[in-house]
Design a protein around this motif. Structure first.
Motif, PDB file in Angstrom:
ATOM      1  N   ASN A1268      19.214  18.472  -1.763  1.00 23.05           N
ATOM      2  CA  ASN A1268      19.586  18.772  -0.376  1.00 23.05           C
ATOM      3  C   ASN A1268      18.804  17.924   0.622  1.00 23.05           C
ATOM      4  OD1 ASN A1268      17.107  19.820  -0.710  1.00 23.05           O
ATOM      5  ND2 ASN A1268      17.640  21.954  -0.200  1.00 23.05           N
ATOM      6  N   SER A1269      18.271  16.773   0.196  1.00 22.35           N
ATOM      7  CA  SER A1269      17.556  15.922   1.161  1.00 22.35           C
ATOM      8  C   SER A1269      17.694  14.456   0.772  1.00 22.35           C
ATOM      9  CB  SER A1269      16.077  16.295   1.233  1.00 22.35           C
ATOM     10  OG  SER A1269      15.439  16.016   0.017  1.00 22.35           O
ATOM     11  N   VAL A1270      17.529  13.602   1.791  1.00 20.90           N
ATOM     12  CA  VAL A1270      17.526  12.145   1.588  1.00 20.90           C
ATOM     13  C   VAL A1270      16.341  11.585   2.375  1.00 20.90           C
ATOM     14  CG1 VAL A1270      20.010  11.999   1.232  1.00 20.90           C
ATOM     15  CG2 VAL A1270      19.081  11.697   3.531  1.00 20.90           C
ATOM     16  N   VAL A1271      15.902  10.387   1.979  1.00 22.70           N
ATOM     17  CA  VAL A1271      14.823   9.684   2.686  1.00 22.70           C
ATOM     18  C   VAL A1271      15.407   8.406   3.271  1.00 22.70           C
ATOM     19  CG1 VAL A1271      12.589   8.552   2.499  1.00 22.70           C
ATOM     20  CG2 VAL A1271      13.042  10.635   1.212  1.00 22.70           C
ATOM     21  N   LEU A1335      20.577  19.255   3.645  1.00 23.87           N
ATOM     22  CA  LEU A1335      21.874  18.625   3.461  1.00 23.87           C
ATOM     23  C   LEU A1335      22.576  19.289   2.280  1.00 23.87           C
ATOM     24  CD1 LEU A1335      20.890  14.856   3.977  1.00 23.87           C
ATOM     25  CD2 LEU A1335      21.688  16.526   5.666  1.00 23.87           C
ATOM     26  N   THR A1336      23.843  18.928   2.086  1.00 18.68           N
ATOM     27  CA  THR A1336      24.662  19.555   1.051  1.00 18.68           C
ATOM     28  C   THR A1336      24.777  18.620  -0.131  1.00 18.68           C
ATOM     29  OG1 THR A1336      25.916  20.731   2.741  1.00 18.68           O
ATOM     30  CG2 THR A1336      26.899  20.587   0.524  1.00 18.68           C
ATOM     31  N   ARG A1337      24.504  19.142  -1.316  1.00 21.89           N
ATOM     32  CA  ARG A1337      24.564  18.331  -2.535  1.00 21.89           C
ATOM     33  C   ARG A1337      25.987  17.858  -2.780  1.00 21.89           C
ATOM     34  NH1 ARG A1337      22.138  20.032  -8.449  1.00 21.89           N
ATOM     35  NH2 ARG A1337      22.824  18.163  -9.596  1.00 21.89           N
ATOM     36  N   GLY A1338      26.119  16.593  -3.166  1.00 16.35           N
ATOM     37  CA  GLY A1338      27.424  16.018  -3.474  1.00 16.35           C
ATOM     38  C   GLY A1338      28.212  15.601  -2.264  1.00 16.35           C
ATOM     39  N   LYS A1339      27.661  15.789  -1.086  1.00 16.36           N
ATOM     40  CA  LYS A1339      28.373  15.426   0.141  1.00 16.36           C
ATOM     41  C   LYS A1339      27.845  14.098   0.656  1.00 16.36           C
ATOM     42  CE  LYS A1339      29.758  17.496   4.555  1.00 16.36           C
ATOM     43  NZ  LYS A1339      29.578  18.668   5.453  1.00 16.36           N
ATOM     44  N   GLN A1340      28.750  13.224   1.081  1.00 14.30           N
ATOM     45  CA  GLN A1340      28.335  11.909   1.557  1.00 14.30           C
ATOM     46  C   GLN A1340      27.987  11.963   3.043  1.00 14.30           C
ATOM     47  OE1 GLN A1340      31.478   9.249   0.470  1.00 14.30           O
ATOM     48  NE2 GLN A1340      30.482   8.724  -1.474  1.00 14.30           N
ATOM     49  N   TYR A1341      26.922  11.184   3.401  1.00  8.62           N
ATOM     50  CA  TYR A1341      26.483  11.137   4.798  1.00  8.62           C
ATOM     51  C   TYR A1341      26.377   9.685   5.245  1.00  8.62           C
ATOM     52  CZ  TYR A1341      25.232  16.059   4.284  1.00  8.62           C
ATOM     53  OH  TYR A1341      25.269  17.393   4.091  1.00  8.62           O
ATOM     54  N   GLU A1363      24.314  10.124  -0.655  1.00 11.14           N
ATOM     55  CA  GLU A1363      24.782  11.422  -1.148  1.00 11.14           C
ATOM     56  C   GLU A1363      23.628  12.132  -1.833  1.00 11.14           C
ATOM     57  OE1 GLU A1363      28.479  11.400  -3.335  1.00 11.14           O
ATOM     58  OE2 GLU A1363      27.708  12.895  -4.701  1.00 11.14           O
ATOM     59  N   PRO A1364      23.154  13.281  -1.350  1.00 11.53           N
ATOM     60  CA  PRO A1364      22.064  14.002  -2.012  1.00 11.53           C
ATOM     61  C   PRO A1364      22.447  14.326  -3.455  1.00 11.53           C
ATOM     62  CG  PRO A1364      22.477  14.912   0.160  1.00 11.53           C
ATOM     63  CD  PRO A1364      23.608  13.981  -0.112  1.00 11.53           C
ATOM     64  N   ALA A1365      21.447  14.261  -4.357  1.00 16.65           N
ATOM     65  CA  ALA A1365      21.709  14.509  -5.775  1.00 16.65           C
ATOM     66  C   ALA A1365      20.480  15.124  -6.417  1.00 16.65           C
ATOM     67  CB  ALA A1365      22.099  13.216  -6.490  1.00 16.65           C
ATOM     68  N   GLY A1366      20.707  15.930  -7.472  1.00 14.93           N
ATOM     69  CA  GLY A1366      19.593  16.543  -8.195  1.00 14.93           C
ATOM     70  C   GLY A1366      18.872  15.552  -9.074  1.00 14.93           C
ATOM     71  N   LYS A1367      19.641  14.753  -9.790  1.00 10.89           N
ATOM     72  CA  LYS A1367      19.062  13.708 -10.641  1.00 10.89           C
ATOM     73  C   LYS A1367      19.428  12.372 -10.010  1.00 10.89           C
ATOM     74  CE  LYS A1367      17.382  16.136 -14.112  1.00 10.89           C
ATOM     75  NZ  LYS A1367      15.987  16.055 -14.598  1.00 10.89           N
ATOM     76  N   ALA A1368      18.408  11.689  -9.503  1.00  9.67           N
ATOM     77  CA  ALA A1368      18.690  10.456  -8.751  1.00  9.67           C
ATOM     78  C   ALA A1368      18.020   9.273  -9.440  1.00  9.67           C
ATOM     79  CB  ALA A1368      18.172  10.582  -7.312  1.00  9.67           C
ATOM     80  N   PRO A1369      18.737   8.141  -9.571  1.00 11.67           N
ATOM     81  CA  PRO A1369      18.085   6.936 -10.132  1.00 11.67           C
ATOM     82  C   PRO A1369      16.980   6.477  -9.185  1.00 11.67           C
ATOM     83  CG  PRO A1369      20.226   6.380  -9.213  1.00 11.67           C
ATOM     84  CD  PRO A1369      20.133   7.866  -9.166  1.00 11.67           C
ATOM     85  N   ALA A1370      16.056   5.698  -9.734  1.00  9.43           N
ATOM     86  CA  ALA A1370      14.910   5.190  -8.950  1.00  9.43           C
ATOM     87  C   ALA A1370      15.406   4.281  -7.837  1.00  9.43           C
ATOM     88  CB  ALA A1370      13.940   4.440  -9.860  1.00  9.43           C
TER      89      ALA A1370
END
Length: 1639
Positions: A1268-1271, A1335-1341, A1363-1370
């Motif tokens: 639910n977050s992005v940097v 933010l909402t998981r799976g939703k594009q911003y 797009e926020p995700a639980g498992k995110a690549p580096a």
């Protein structure tokens, strides 16, 4: 116990090295060989074999290359072979040898004796420096102060010694130098020689000659030879009026001596045959030097000179120069050796001078090999190549010890220049030196030899393989050892013979690797089997074997019977050939093997029998080979077992002399027959009376009997038993002990202080007794003995005696010699050493004074053993007071001192010599040297007239003998010749530093008488010889004609004119004075004067260093020998235009906006324009902070970046600068220009444009950090246009769904965004990232950002989706790009990352062809947040750095280009032109260090000072003129460039001189123009300017007989008047003229 084996069989695939019987069993072939075999299937086999061989050899050279090592020895100064020094100064002599690692340095005498410290005399420092302290003559010791020394250096490599160094002390000795009177005919040559006593000739040399106390400058008719003689050519009558002296200097004490004055008698020429005045003798000279062969003869007519070499005229060679002084040969060569003859001939006869010249080429030694690492048992050859002159001798050393030939070492060659070592042992390792010597000169070279176990080892080999008939194969075997081994081949134990079937080769590489090949080009079945390569050298052997199978019908070769040794291992090979076969089996007595633990059958069919037993293993063995399922072939072999002898161990007890000894050696097992022998110390014992030993031997035992044991029976005894199987031995030592006893007992004795002494004590016994010396101080009963400390000064000799090299007073007392060897009781004997003090002088004056006619006392104090006799000497003559009443000697005793007084009654001039007092007793002698100087009034000076003018004369005098007291002043008296001396004129108190004077205010055409006195502190001399002179002459009456001026440059005017009318010249015009002055406003109206010599009827002169664009008036005067005439009429001219020398005034900015600025200024001062003003130029450039780069990298410390330099030209005093960068610092300069060019720039004006709206952020990233977050991260704007106050981040959510559908509906989304405003977030300007949460998981911003200044919000950045995700690549939040930083700063390269799981960070740096991981050390650090910290960056840290963030879902990278700026390199500075007041310089800049050059700093100073002045120069300039410099002055100049990092390396200092010199008074001019009772006019026209204008005059004057000076300072004019003078009074004047204050 040692066992020698008869022979062994080897299994296939094994490597065996001898002498130690080691076995290495085969392993699987390396993968590289298998790969090569696979690869070679598709190419011709024979080429593939060679390719494999080459690859293996290359790898072998890489792996097995060897070096002698980093340990080494060296010489710092091996050429030093003689050192002479002054006893009053002492000397420090560093050891000329050294080593790495640090070597142990030691000093020795040439005799090999160790150097020891002598307090206050000699000391060896810890760093190997030998120091000899200053000493008095009485402390001289030839053992220390006049001896040969050498130094050694020792470390693990070995030990080397320097050549012998002759160290000699020279102390102050009395000597005098003398010059003899000479005779010569007018027109001939005169030769004066400086006669130096033989005792000091080696240290004293002629430094100059004087003629009447004035140093002779070689040239014209006077010549100084290289050996110190004075030649006067074309002798004239006036040469007889002078006296000639030589000046010498002692090389080590620095003392100078002046000889007596010698006269030259000049005769009229008379006809005569030649007579030799100076000649040469035979001698030796080193090649490359120069030599002068003197040959001087007199005669009339003047003789001619002819030179011959070896009876023939000299060949043509530029190196040979014939001079008046003789023949000079430069750059001597060996072919110049020979017999030289000088023939002098005239019409009345001839003479010849001859001598041999030997040109000696210095010895040079080269020892080869220089360094060598080889094996024990090798044969070594050393060649000592000696270059240089013949007749030398060669000596060899190992580790500084002389080499003595023996069974291993031989010295060969006609000059002993070859050293051979056969069967070298480990003890032969070390440093070998070859010394070549000839007549005291020695040269050397050395070699380091390392011997090690050189047993061969197999380093590469072949593996088992299967080949088809006709398929070629090649086998390679490589071995290394020392010396290089040789390799042989066998096939199934049969030698491989080179023929048409087998091709063998062998060669040795430079690193000692021996390689051998066997090539089989068309193999048949018979060529299969076990191949073995054996490498052998003198140190041992090694073997390797493996099977090669050739396809075909199998069979077994005939097998030979085997003999095995009991207790050892034996290998039996089934010699089967052909392939394939199913198995190989062994049987014994019908039983399949193995049937016990000692039997092993290998897969290749080899049977091993371990620990062979005679009863069990002897017999017939059957080898059975299964070639078909039901078919086999077999063959038998018989094994015979031999049992070696076994000696029963025994010991030998210690015994003493005279006892019986029985030693039994019993063999407990072994095959008969057994032979038993005895050896002592390796030599066979022959029984009998000579050896005193009996031997009794039976079948299996032997006994050794000694009926009476003596010392000679000490040694190692060996019992050796041998049979057909082996030879074994058992060794033990017999020790015969003897208690110690004295051979020579110590006795009481005397020692002399400062000399060497030996305390005798000799003992014998076995083991050899150990001698210890003890000492108890004092002469009474000994209280307590202490061990004698053994130092370099005190040592125990090989026979037990105690050597004291330098006896001191503290050495007196009791000594105890004690000996022990562990047998019986210790023995000891005491003695008393009494130290006797030799006579020595302890106090005396070095120098002293006496007054002539008065009594003088000289005192000397001595001490030492009584009685002491004191003898006095005058020079080299002993003083006998009884026969010479002028002397009396008295003796007084005071304690242990003796005081002797010598009285002189009275002192005479001849007593100015060296006196010496000698103290003598039974143990030595000391000497004190006293220089006595007898003082008296001086002799009168010898006066002569040098020059006479119309109103003045110049006198010169020579002061012969000064009475041994400094001359304090002179008086000159003169009168009219017709008057008496009661009416004389006197010039008093003339400075003693003068040897000449001008007498002025004389009357023309008048006869005068002159005499002179000299004074010292003792009194006045007698009057000099009276001289008579007459005055003369006059000066020009007319001015120069047709004077014309022509401007040449902005600072020069050319003046042309013609000479005065002939009838007005009043003699020959010698030259001209040009006066010039500025006629503009503010000038003082005074003329500056320069002078030039006359060249003809028409003249030209260029006036330099004038003011620019100024009007000058010029006058010209002529002068002759009598003086200067009237000046010409003044005419005017104006110098040409130049560039302005000052910038515009009051430069300022009156208006500044965000992109415009208005600059105003005022005109420069009129006087600095130097021409007509044409306009102005405005130069400006931007200067803004550089944050380090575009990627967020941070460099510690401020940085600035320069923009492009721009300029605007205008005629107005205002300009508008448009299109400027917003919120940017600018530097502005203004200059004025004339027709001649641009003037000086104004000081830099700094302005800053105003703030405006910022540009968009330079980059933006958005990555998911959780469900639910992005940097979000971003870069600052490329153009901030102000101070960033904050950042605004926008986040828009257009909805969820597939990205492709979202793209297709972009227009609709834009409309929705207009209806729904995005979310906004604010961030501090220091933060370049922001985390958006909730933010909402799976939703594009959609994410974007903008910057804000005080002027408002700027443009937005580009938009990115996330797009926020639980498992995110580096993902990496930081940005790549370029970072610029100055050196030695700290740089931080950020690499912030996010991802789930948490990523790992790795930094790498690009090299030439690969990337290298960044290692963490004291300079580099990677922080926990991924930031790479580089401390104290250097230029080599520049490059591309890659940061990689990785987790299980992916990775991300950024690349940062780091540019490290360094100070600029030094410019190359040169001098273009010079004038009287300026120096023009040019330069070529060096590398700018990665940052544009901001400017240059020019520093200059007067040559003899260190006061540097700085001049700052624009970066665009490549030349500069230094103005307003002092005329005729040397300057030092250096230049450095400057960039944003700092100042760079300074250029090399160059020197340049402005034109001109200091003013000089023309001695042909009168000093005074006129004089009356109260006024005097000074003639300033007699001063020549030397090219530098005379600007001022400083005159000091005082009445004669007073000390108070009066001063007068005035501008330079044609005349200067002194007023209010006293009537009839003599005055002393002193002048100084500007500009340099000298005159």
């Amino acid at each position: 116990m040692v066992i020698r084996a008869a022979g062994l069989e080897r299994p296939p695939g094994s490597i065996v090295a001898s002498p130690a019987p080691r076995l290495a069993w085969p392993k699987t072939a390396p993968h590289t060989c298998q790969d090569c075999q696979t690869f070679l299937k598709n190419i011709p086999a024979i080429y593939g074999m060679w390719l494999v061989t080459l690859l293996l050899l290359y790898s072998l050279r890489e792996v097995h290359s060897e070096d002698v090592g980093s340990t080494r020895l060296y010489f710092v100064n091996a050429s030093l072979q003689r050192l002479t020094y002054s006893s009053s100064v002492g000397v420090s002599l560093p050891c000329p040898a050294g080593g790495t690692p640090t070597a142990i340095l030691r000093w020795y005498l040439a005799t090999g004796d160790d150097i020891y410290d002598v307090p206050h005399i000699r000391h060896v420092h810890a760093n190997g420096t030998l120091q000899l302290y200053p000493f008095s003559p009485s402390a001289f010791n030839s053992y220390i102060h006049d001896n040969d020394y050498f130094c050694t250096a020792e470390n693990q490599a070995g030990k080397i010694r320097s050549p012998n160094i002759r160290v000699k002390a020279v102390f102050r000795e009395p000597y005098t130098v003398r010059v003899a009177d000479q005779r010569s005919m007018r027109g001939n040559v005169a030769v004066f020689k400086c006669l130096i006593p033989t005792a000091v000739q080696e240290y004293v040399s002629v430094v100059s000659w004087e003629r009447d106390t004035v140093s002779i400058v070689p040239g014209n008719r006077f010549f100084l030879t290289s050996f110190g003689a004075l030649y006067i050519s074309d002798v004239q009558k006036e040469d007889a009026l002078s006296t000639y002296r030589c000046i010498t200097k002692h090389k080590y004490s620095g003392e100078t001596r002046q000889s007596n004055g010698a006269r030259l008698s000049v005769m009229d020429p008379t006809e005569s045959s030649p007579s030799i005045l100076d000649s040469f003798q035979a001698g030796e000279v080193r090649a490359g030097q120069s030599v002068e062969l003197p040959c001087m003869a007199a005669g009339y007519p003047s003789p001619t000179v002819r030179w011959l070499k070896d009876g023939r005229p000299l060949p043509s060679d530029a190196r040979w120069t014939r001079r008046l002084t003789g023949l000079t040969i430069s750059d001597l060569r060996q072919e110049d050796s020979g017999s030289y003859a000088c023939e002098v001939t005239n019409s009345f006869g001839s003479k010849e001078v001859s001598g041999a010249l030997y040109v000696i080429d210095p010895l040079r030694v080269t020892l080869s090999p220089k360094s060598l690492k080889t094996g024990i048992s090798s044969t070594l050859f050393f060649t000592c190549a000696v270059e240089g002159s013949p007749l030398y001798t060669v000596a060899w050393y190992r580790n500084t010890d002389p080499i003595v030939p023996d069974q291993h070492i031989s010295i060969q060659g006609s000059h002993n220049d070859t050293l051979q070592i056969t069967a070298a042992q480990k003890s032969h390792s070390g440093a070998y030196q070859c010394f070549a010597s000839r007549k005291g000169h020695t040269a050397q070279d050395f070699s380091i030899i390392l011997l090690e176990d050189g047993t061969p080892r197999i380093v590469s080999s072949f593996s088992e393989r299967v080949v088809a008939p006709g398929e070629p194969f090649s086998l390679m075997c490589a071995s290394k050892g020392a010396p290089p081994p040789s390799i042989t081949w066998t096939l199934d134990d049969e030698p491989v013979v080179r023929d048409s079937a087998y091709k063998t080769s062998q060669y040795t590489l430079s690193d000692g690797l021996t390689v051998s090949h066997v090539n089989v080009s068309s193999p048949a079945i018979r060529d299969g089997g076990v191949y073995r390569c054996a490498a052998r050298n003198s140190a041992g052997s090694a073997e390797y074997q493996a099977r090669i199978n050739v396809r075909g019908s199998p069979r077994i070769r005939e097998m030979r019977d085997i003999t095995a040794v009991a207790g050892r291992n034996t290998f039996i090979t089934c010699r089967v050939i052909g392939y394939p076969y199913y198995s190989i089996k062994w049987f014994k007595d019908g039983m399949l093997l193995p049937d016990n633990h000692r039997q092993v059958v290998y897969e290749n069919g080899t049977l091993r029998l371990s620990d062979v037993q005679k009863g069990m293993d002897e017999g017939t063995y059957l080898c059975s080979v299964l070639i078909q399922p039901q078919t086999s072939i077999d063959q038998t072999v018989h094994v015979t077992v031999k049992v070696p002898p076994l000696i029963q161990p025994f010991d030998i007890p210690s015994t003493s002399v005279g006892k019986l000894m029985y030693i039994a050696c019993v063999v407990s097992s072994g095959d008969m027959p057994i032979r038993i022998t005895w050896h002592k110390d390796g030599q066979l014992i022959v029984p009998g009376s000579a050896s005193g030993v009996g031997i009794e031997t039976k079948e299996f035992m032997s006994s050794l009997q000694i009926s009476k044991v003596t010392l000679k029976h000490n040694g190692n005894y060996t019992c050796i038993a041998s049979n057909a199987a082996a030879t074994v031995s058992w060794e033990r030592q017999l020790i015969v002990t003897v208690p110690p006893r004295f051979v020579v007992q110590p006795n009481n004795q005397d020692g002399i202080y400062g000399k060497a002494g030996v305390l005798n004590c000799s003992v014998e016994g076995y083991p050899p007794p150990k001698v210890m010396w003890k000492h108890a101080k004092g002469i009474g009963n000994p209280q307590q003995y202490h061990p004698v400390p053994l130092t370099g000064r005190i040592q125990i000799m090989f026979n037990g005696s105690l050597l004291i090299r330098h006896v001191l007073e503290d050495d007196r007392g009791y000594y105890l010699c004690q000996a022990s060897n562990g047998v019986g009781s210790d023995i000891s004997k005491s003695m008393v050493l009494t130290v006797k003090i030799p006579a020595m002088i302890t106090s005396h004056p070095n120098t002293t004074m006496a007054i002539k006619g008065q009594m003088k006392e000289l005192n000397c104090t001595a001490r030492g053993e009584q009685p002491i006799i004191i003898r006095w000497e005058r020079g080299d003559t002993v003083i006998d007071a009884e026969r010479n009443p002028r002397y009396s000697i008295t003796i007084n005793k005071k304690g242990d001192e003796v005081i002797s007084t010598l009285k002189l009654k009275p002192a005479e001039r001849g007593d100015s010599v060296f006196f010496s007092c000698h103290a003598i007793n039974s143990y030595g002698e000391g000497r004190g040297l006293i220089q006595l100087t007898v003082q008296e009034p001086p002799d009168p000076p010898e006066l002569e007239v040098r020059e006479v003018k119309d109103r003045s004369m110049n006198l010169r005098w020579i002061q012969r003998f000064d009475g041994n007291s400094i001359i304090t002043s002179y008086d000159i008296e003169y009168k009219n010749k017709s008057d008496t001396w009661d009416h004389k004129y006197t010039t008093r108190n003339i400075s003693p530093t003068n040897n000449q004077a001008n007498i002025v205010e004389l009357h023309p055409a008048c006869v005068y008488s002159i005499r002179m006195y000299s004074f010292n502190k003792i009194g006045r001399s007698q009057p000099s010889k009276e001289l008579t002179i007459s005055t003369e002459e006059a000066q020009p009456d007319g001015p120069p004609m047709e004077v014309i001026l022509q401007p040449m440059t902005s600072q020069s005017i050319r003046v042309t004119w013609r000479a005065p009318r002939k009838e007005l010249q009043n003699g020959v015009i010698r030259g001209y004075q040009i006066g010039y002055r500025e006629n503009g406003p503010g000038s003082n109206g005074q003329y500056s004067i320069v002078e030039m010599k006359a060249t003809g009827d028409s003249e030209v002169y260029t006036l330099d260093n004038l003011k620019k664009f100024a009007q000058y008036g010029v006058v010209v005067q002529a002068f002759n020998r009598a003086g200067t005439g009237p000046s010409s009429t003044e005419i005017n001219a104006t110098t040409l235009e130049d560039v302005p020398s000052q910038p515009p005034q009051n430069v300022r900015a009156i208006s500044v906006t965000s992109d415009e600025a208005v600059i105003t200024w005022a005109e420069p001062p009129r006087l600095t324009l130097h021409g007509v003003l044409k306009g102005y130029r405005v130069v400006f450039w931007s200067l803004f902070p550089d944050g380090g780069g575009c990627c967020g990298g941070q460099a510690q410390g401020p940085m600035q970046k320069w923009g492009e330099m721009q300029n605007i030209t205008t005629t107005r005093e205002q300009v508008e600068l448009r299109g400027l960068e917003k919120f940017t610092n600018y530097s502005v300069q203004v200059l004025a220009y004339t027709q001649a060019g641009d003037g000086v720039r104004s000081n830099v004006l700094y302005i800053q444009t105003r703030e405006d709206l910022p540009g968009p952020p330079a980059g933006i990233k958005a990555v998911p950090s959780s469900p639910n977050s992005v940097v979000v991260s971003w870069l600052p704007p490329h153009k901030p246009n102000g101070v960033i106050r904050k950042y605004t981040i926008y986040c828009s959510s257009p909805g969820s769904g597939q990205p492709q559908a979202w793209v297709e509906a972009e227009i609709g989304r834009e409309r929705e965004r207009e209806k729904k405003a995005p979310s906004e977030y604010e961030a501090n300007p220091e933060m370049l990232f922001y985390r958006i949460t909730h933010l909402t998981r799976g939703k594009q911003y959609l994410i974007w950002a903008s910057a804000v200044t005080t002027a408002g919000r700027g443009n937005i950045s580009e938009k990115v989706t996330v797009e926020p995700a639980g498992k995110a690549p580096a993902k990496i939040l930081s940005f790549g790009g370029t970072v610029t930083t100055p050196w030695v700063k700290e740089v931080r390269l950020p690499c912030s990352s996010v991802g789930e799981p948490t990523p790992t960070i790795k930094w790498t740096k690009d090299s030439e062809d690969s990337t290298i991981p960044v290692t963490v050390d004291g300079q580099r650090q990677i922080l926990s947040n991924g930031t790479l910290v580089l401390r104290s960056v250097k230029a080599e840290d520049s490059g591309y750095y890659t940061c990689t963030a990785t987790n299980t879902l992916g990775f991300d990278t950024i690349i940062v280009n780091l540019l490290v700026q360094v100070p600029p390199d030094q410019p190359r500075l040169t001098v273009s032109t010079t004038s009287t007041s300026s120096i023009t310089l040019a330069w070529i800049p060096g590398d700018n260090g990665g940052s544009s050059i901001r400017g240059f700093v020019l520093q200059y100073s007067v040559d003899n000072t260190e006061e540097w002045r700085d001049v700052f120069i624009s970066s665009s300039e490549r030349s500069f003129r230094l103005d307003n410099l002092r005329c005729g002055t040397w300057y030092k100049v250096k230049l450095a460039a400057k960039n944003s990092v700092g100042s760079g390396r300074i250029s090399e200092i160059i020197e340049a001189k402005t034109h001109g010199r200091e003013p000089v008074f023309n001695k042909e001019q009168p000093l005074l123009t006129h004089i009356n009772s109260t006024h005097a006019g000074l003639n300033l026209q007699g001063w020549t300017s030397g090219g530098c204008p005379i600007t001022a005059l400083l005159l000091d004057f005082r009445p004669k007989g007073t000390w108070a000076w009066q001063s007068l300072k005035a501008n330079a004019t044609a005349q200067l008047f002194l007023s209010e003078l006293r009537e009839a009074t003599w005055y002393h004047p002193s002048y100084k003229l500007g500009p340099r204050g000298q005159g």
